[in-house]
Write a protein that holds these residues in place. Structure first.
Motif, PDB file in Angstrom:
ATOM      1  N   THR A   1       0.846  -1.197   0.000  1.00  0.00           N
ATOM      2  CA  THR A   1       0.000   0.000   0.000  1.00  0.00           C
ATOM      3  C   THR A   1       0.880   1.245   0.000  1.00  0.00           C
ATOM      4  O   THR A   1       1.846   1.333   0.763  1.00  0.00           O
ATOM      5  N   THR A   2       0.556   2.204  -0.857  1.00  0.00           N
ATOM      6  CA  THR A   2       1.293   3.465  -0.856  1.00  0.00           C
ATOM      7  C   THR A   2       0.384   4.579  -0.348  1.00  0.00           C
ATOM      8  O   THR A   2      -0.762   4.710  -0.783  1.00  0.00           O
ATOM      9  N   ILE A   3       0.932   5.350   0.592  1.00  0.00           N
ATOM     10  CA  ILE A   3       0.186   6.467   1.172  1.00  0.00           C
ATOM     11  C   ILE A   3       0.922   7.747   0.836  1.00  0.00           C
ATOM     12  O   ILE A   3       2.062   7.960   1.258  1.00  0.00           O
ATOM     13  N   ALA A   4       0.277   8.596   0.046  1.00  0.00           N
ATOM     14  CA  ALA A   4       0.828   9.906  -0.290  1.00  0.00           C
ATOM     15  C   ALA A   4       0.173  10.951   0.608  1.00  0.00           C
ATOM     16  O   ALA A   4      -0.758  10.642   1.350  1.00  0.00           O
ATOM     17  N   GLU A   5       0.647  12.178   0.522  1.00  0.00           N
ATOM     18  CA  GLU A   5       0.140  13.305   1.307  1.00  0.00           C
ATOM     19  C   GLU A   5       0.729  13.276   2.717  1.00  0.00           C
ATOM     20  O   GLU A   5       0.446  12.378   3.508  1.00  0.00           O
TER      21      GLU A   5
ATOM     22  N   ALA B   1      -1.550  12.640   5.694  1.00  0.00           N
ATOM     23  CA  ALA B   1      -2.066  11.265   5.738  1.00  0.00           C
ATOM     24  C   ALA B   1      -1.002  10.312   6.279  1.00  0.00           C
ATOM     25  O   ALA B   1      -1.312   9.385   7.045  1.00  0.00           O
TER      26      ALA B   1
ATOM     27  N   ALA C   1      -5.511   6.416   7.058  1.00  0.00           N
ATOM     28  CA  ALA C   1      -4.483   7.130   6.283  1.00  0.00           C
ATOM     29  C   ALA C   1      -4.856   7.180   4.798  1.00  0.00           C
ATOM     30  O   ALA C   1      -4.693   8.206   4.136  1.00  0.00           O
TER      31      ALA C   1
ATOM     32  N   GLU D   1      -7.631   9.656   4.355  1.00  0.00           N
ATOM     33  CA  GLU D   1      -7.117  11.022   4.471  1.00  0.00           C
ATOM     34  C   GLU D   1      -6.342  11.413   3.204  1.00  0.00           C
ATOM     35  O   GLU D   1      -6.445  12.548   2.734  1.00  0.00           O
ATOM     36  N   MET D   2      -5.585  10.474   2.655  1.00  0.00           N
ATOM     37  CA  MET D   2      -4.880  10.745   1.390  1.00  0.00           C
ATOM     38  C   MET D   2      -5.868  11.146   0.300  1.00  0.00           C
ATOM     39  O   MET D   2      -5.689  12.161  -0.377  1.00  0.00           O
TER      40      MET D   2
END
Lengths: 202, 202
Positions: free
Chosen positions: A61-65, A68, B91, B94-95
């Motif tokens: 899983t990739t979480i940007a921002e 976040a 998360a 939120e992203m």
């Protein structure tokens, strides 16, 4: 787990400071924004927006921002709390985080993006709007100086993510000559205090 | 508890939809933005930024910023969850909330603010920047259409705050003639689905 980072950009710094305040170490990989590595097709499989930072979890899983990513670590490592301590406090901290982001950080960034040579040819620049944003940011520095007259930190008695956003935004203003003025003594006092924390060098 | 609201503005709508999805009723007071009641000294004691919505709690605490108000109700009324279900999901939501806000909602709003007569004399308008934002928003509508090709909602399988931000942003685009194009069939399908929920009329 891996954090895709860019040492010179203001948004990745927000996450690095947040992690340092939590005492969390995450393996990082530098992405070269000067050569636009973040805009490459390969990187955009991780974040189609091409922005940094990006957190890659072990399951892929990739979480940007930045916020976040901070949220993820606030949930998995609650101490010390940087995003509030109960329902009301979490809402208050989020209000301040957003105010600082929308009224200080974004105008500072837009003053840079719309004027600086770095973004020439990368985005459609509107110099007049950059100047509007510079003036807006300077007005908000003055407002923040008033806010900090009766409290140690942006959201109140406790250091939070709102201080991190403010520090990264204000420091990034230097490149556009947006600076804390000599008469803004509360803002200067706060800036000295948060800059003296070890996390500020993360 | 009281919610300061403005029926015609896009940010207060985000909170009204969020409350409707949760099944929460909160006493509201309309603030007249046409006569700039939100810029009055009296209102700015509640929110110095002069923006709406604002939630006033029974202890006198005022919470501005739509997402911060939503956070408060997510914490106090967890079901149905609209901001994620565990650390990773929160998360991810939120992203997506932030992506939609920064890439769709804000450009749509800036296209309006920098061009429309309503803001003449209220803010320094830069028409050229308004056009940049209009183009940006249209490009992001196309991107969102791709995102929605393989999922029912913006953040995945579940309706979340990211859908609310997207709906309010996209609908507010109409006033600046930023619209879903006929070929954007995924975006149109999603828009029809979220618009058909009773909350969309809140």
């Amino acid at each position: 787990m891996k954090l895709y980072d860019a040492r010179t950009a203001p948004n990745p710094r927000r996450v690095r400071i947040f992690l340092a305040e939590k005492g969390i170490e995450v393996p990082t990989e530098q992405v070269d924004i000067v050569s636009a590595q973040n805009r490459s097709l390969e990187f955009r499989t991780k974040n189609p927006m091409g922005t940094l930072p990006v957190l890659e979890l072990d399951d892929g899983t990739t979480i940007a921002e930045s916020v976040a990513i901070c949220r993820y670590f606030e949930e998995t490592h609650p101490d010390p709390p940087l995003m509030g301590t109960d329902a009301k406090d979490r809402a208050v901290v989020e209000m301040w985080q957003r105010r600082i982001e929308l009224e200080v950080f974004v105008p500072v960034a837009q003053a840079f993006r719309n004027v600086h040579a770095f973004f020439k040819g990368r985005i459609p620049q509107v110099a007049e709007y950059g100047e509007v944003c510079r003036t807006h940011a300077q007005q908000r520095f003055a407002w923040l100086d008033e806010v900090l007259a009766d409290r140690p930190f942006v959201a109140g008695e406790r250091y939070t993510i709102a201080d991190i956003t403010a520090l990264c935004g204000i420091d990034f203003g230097r490149v556009s000559d947006i600076r804390i003025l000599p008469e803004q003594v509360n803002l200067a006092r706060w800036h000295a205090a948060v800059s003296a924390r070890p996390s500020a060098k993360a």
